[in-house]
Design a protein around this motif. Sequence first.
Motif, PDB file in Angstrom:
ATOM      1  N   UNK A   1      38.580 -16.332  32.898  1.00 57.60           N
ATOM      2  CA  UNK A   1      39.006 -17.650  32.448  1.00 57.60           C
ATOM      3  C   UNK A   1      40.368 -17.518  31.779  1.00 57.60           C
ATOM      4  N   UNK A   2      41.178 -18.546  31.924  1.00 56.15           N
ATOM      5  CA  UNK A   2      42.492 -18.512  31.286  1.00 56.15           C
ATOM      6  C   UNK A   2      42.984 -19.924  31.019  1.00 56.15           C
ATOM      7  N   UNK A   3      43.855 -20.014  30.049  1.00 57.79           N
ATOM      8  CA  UNK A   3      44.464 -21.286  29.686  1.00 57.79           C
ATOM      9  C   UNK A   3      45.694 -21.514  30.569  1.00 57.79           C
ATOM     10  N   UNK A   4      45.889 -22.763  30.990  1.00 55.51           N
ATOM     11  CA  UNK A   4      47.041 -23.079  31.827  1.00 55.51           C
ATOM     12  C   UNK A   4      47.452 -24.532  31.598  1.00 55.51           C
ATOM     13  N   UNK A   5      48.711 -24.831  31.879  1.00 54.89           N
ATOM     14  CA  UNK A   5      49.234 -26.175  31.645  1.00 54.89           C
ATOM     15  C   UNK A   5      48.746 -27.169  32.685  1.00 54.89           C
ATOM     16  N   UNK A   6      48.514 -26.710  33.919  1.00 55.68           N
ATOM     17  CA  UNK A   6      48.151 -27.606  35.015  1.00 55.68           C
ATOM     18  C   UNK A   6      47.001 -27.009  35.817  1.00 55.68           C
ATOM     19  N   UNK A   7      45.747 -27.221  35.380  1.00 53.04           N
ATOM     20  CA  UNK A   7      44.611 -26.656  36.110  1.00 53.04           C
ATOM     21  C   UNK A   7      44.569 -27.081  37.581  1.00 53.04           C
ATOM     22  N   UNK A   8      44.966 -28.324  37.864  1.00 52.86           N
ATOM     23  CA  UNK A   8      44.948 -28.783  39.245  1.00 52.86           C
ATOM     24  C   UNK A   8      45.851 -27.955  40.139  1.00 52.86           C
TER      25      UNK A   8
ATOM     26  N   UNK B   1      34.298 -22.321  21.006  1.00 56.20           N
ATOM     27  CA  UNK B   1      34.254 -21.098  21.796  1.00 56.20           C
ATOM     28  C   UNK B   1      35.495 -20.864  22.628  1.00 56.20           C
ATOM     29  N   UNK B   2      36.269 -21.903  22.880  1.00 60.06           N
ATOM     30  CA  UNK B   2      37.509 -21.730  23.632  1.00 60.06           C
ATOM     31  C   UNK B   2      38.445 -20.752  22.930  1.00 60.06           C
ATOM     32  N   UNK B   3      38.411 -20.745  21.611  1.00 53.58           N
ATOM     33  CA  UNK B   3      39.244 -19.813  20.858  1.00 53.58           C
ATOM     34  C   UNK B   3      38.795 -18.373  21.078  1.00 53.58           C
ATOM     35  N   UNK B   4      37.537 -18.188  21.411  1.00 59.44           N
ATOM     36  CA  UNK B   4      37.027 -16.845  21.691  1.00 59.44           C
ATOM     37  C   UNK B   4      37.424 -16.388  23.083  1.00 59.44           C
ATOM     38  N   UNK B   5      37.279 -17.287  24.081  1.00 61.21           N
ATOM     39  CA  UNK B   5      37.553 -16.906  25.470  1.00 61.21           C
ATOM     40  C   UNK B   5      39.037 -16.958  25.815  1.00 61.21           C
ATOM     41  N   UNK B   6      39.794 -17.772  25.107  1.00 62.99           N
ATOM     42  CA  UNK B   6      41.230 -17.874  25.373  1.00 62.99           C
ATOM     43  C   UNK B   6      41.967 -17.976  24.048  1.00 62.99           C
ATOM     44  N   UNK B   7      41.996 -16.897  23.275  1.00 63.39           N
ATOM     45  CA  UNK B   7      42.627 -16.946  21.948  1.00 63.39           C
ATOM     46  C   UNK B   7      44.095 -17.364  22.061  1.00 63.39           C
ATOM     47  N   UNK B   8      44.574 -18.181  21.147  1.00 62.76           N
ATOM     48  CA  UNK B   8      45.943 -18.671  21.261  1.00 62.76           C
ATOM     49  C   UNK B   8      47.019 -17.637  20.918  1.00 62.76           C
ATOM     50  N   UNK B   9      46.670 -16.527  20.265  1.00 62.15           N
ATOM     51  CA  UNK B   9      47.691 -15.555  19.857  1.00 62.15           C
ATOM     52  C   UNK B   9      47.060 -14.174  19.687  1.00 62.15           C
ATOM     53  N   UNK B  10      47.928 -13.167  19.568  1.00 66.19           N
ATOM     54  CA  UNK B  10      47.440 -11.808  19.318  1.00 66.19           C
ATOM     55  C   UNK B  10      46.723 -11.721  17.975  1.00 66.19           C
ATOM     56  N   UNK B  11      47.154 -12.507  17.006  1.00 69.15           N
ATOM     57  CA  UNK B  11      46.473 -12.528  15.717  1.00 69.15           C
ATOM     58  C   UNK B  11      45.023 -12.971  15.885  1.00 69.15           C
ATOM     59  N   UNK B  12      44.799 -14.007  16.701  1.00 69.03           N
ATOM     60  CA  UNK B  12      43.435 -14.478  16.933  1.00 69.03           C
ATOM     61  C   UNK B  12      42.602 -13.422  17.666  1.00 69.03           C
ATOM     62  N   UNK B  13      43.232 -12.677  18.570  1.00 68.44           N
ATOM     63  CA  UNK B  13      42.521 -11.576  19.240  1.00 68.44           C
ATOM     64  C   UNK B  13      42.111 -10.535  18.209  1.00 68.44           C
TER      65      UNK B  13
END
Length: 384
Positions: free
Chosen positions: A220-227, A344-356
């Motif tokens: 799973x990954x975060x992206x600007x345009x899933x479509x 849980x989105x923060x767990x699967x796709x943390x916004x930064x290295x700090x969150x990791x």
Amino acid sequence: MKRAVIVGAGIAGLATALRLGQDGWRTVVVERAPARRSSGYLVNLLGAGYDAAERLGLLTALSAHDLGLFTTVLVRVDGRPKFTVPSAIAEAALGSRVMSVFRGDLESTLYEAVRDRTEIRFGTTVGSVDQDSARVRVVLSDGTTEDADLLVGADGVHSATRTAVLGSDFRVDLPYVVGAFPLPHPVAGVPESSGTTFIGPGRTAAIVNLGPQRSSAFFTYRCADPGAELGRGPVDALGAAFGDLGGGVPDAIRHLEEDPAGAYFDAVSQVVMPRWSTGRVVLLGDAAWCVTLFAGHGAALALAGADQLGAALQRHDDVPAALAEWETGLRPEATKRQALARRGMLQYAPPSRFHVWMSDLTVRAITLPGVRGLVRRGIDRANR
């Protein structure tokens, strides 16, 4: 004999057909796809979902497919291990009334249990729906018309039943894409009877090695345009998003190249509705309350929803009254799971290295002696 038309031959639809059939209903299941489909990602049956599987008589058959609990190894970009989370941690958190199976195996078990109790029409869609206080009339694409006491829309997050009957403004699209697929053989770089998980800023890759026909990959990954990502297809999109990773990921992507049609690949959406029914039409499962894979309770909620719907219909001859009571009882759990998924989105796709780093710190703390009991009590409170 009461009659129900059920749209969708996935977990929610087949479970509903099974429960209503056990209660003496005559059911017909219509499914858009031309044949049965299966997906390779893992689902956990626990809490109300495990209880529903038990009441529906599925546990014996499912036990042959139970993958059990396994060790998880958190890895770096190149596949080298960071630290290990023993299976005992999951056991302490989840307890004994839990089962982990592939979604396809759960669907197959449901299909075998219900195939002699219902009529299933593949390659069939709903053309129109008309209802009054006495019945609901469903016109199908095969040219037939079904008069029924109940229409159940269990046709998933992209539900055509929801759009046709209740409108189209209830899906909340999120900036993430998910890909999951089975692995016919274990891949190199993943220890036997374990899973490796890479978590980096904006993405997660997990490979599970439980032997032939019992292994799988999840991305799973975060992206600007899933479509736009979906338009690329799973091989190109996942290859681009995770091509720099080592460990078992390259082999998993090569397996995907050989069978891209076998992958589940979709954008991430929730469904948030003020009501799940109108008259004699009800939505169930992802069509009504999609919690996303980030919540980890989609299959369990589908089974529980089907089982509890049957119980409510047993208590009430009046179908709308039964649907209202059913929704009142189930909605708090669905709402809670949706909220947990958003966190849980923060767990699967943390916004930064700090969150990791913070996530790693939390998981490391959970593995310390004496913490497991605290984890178990916290899970128990969350599941109440």
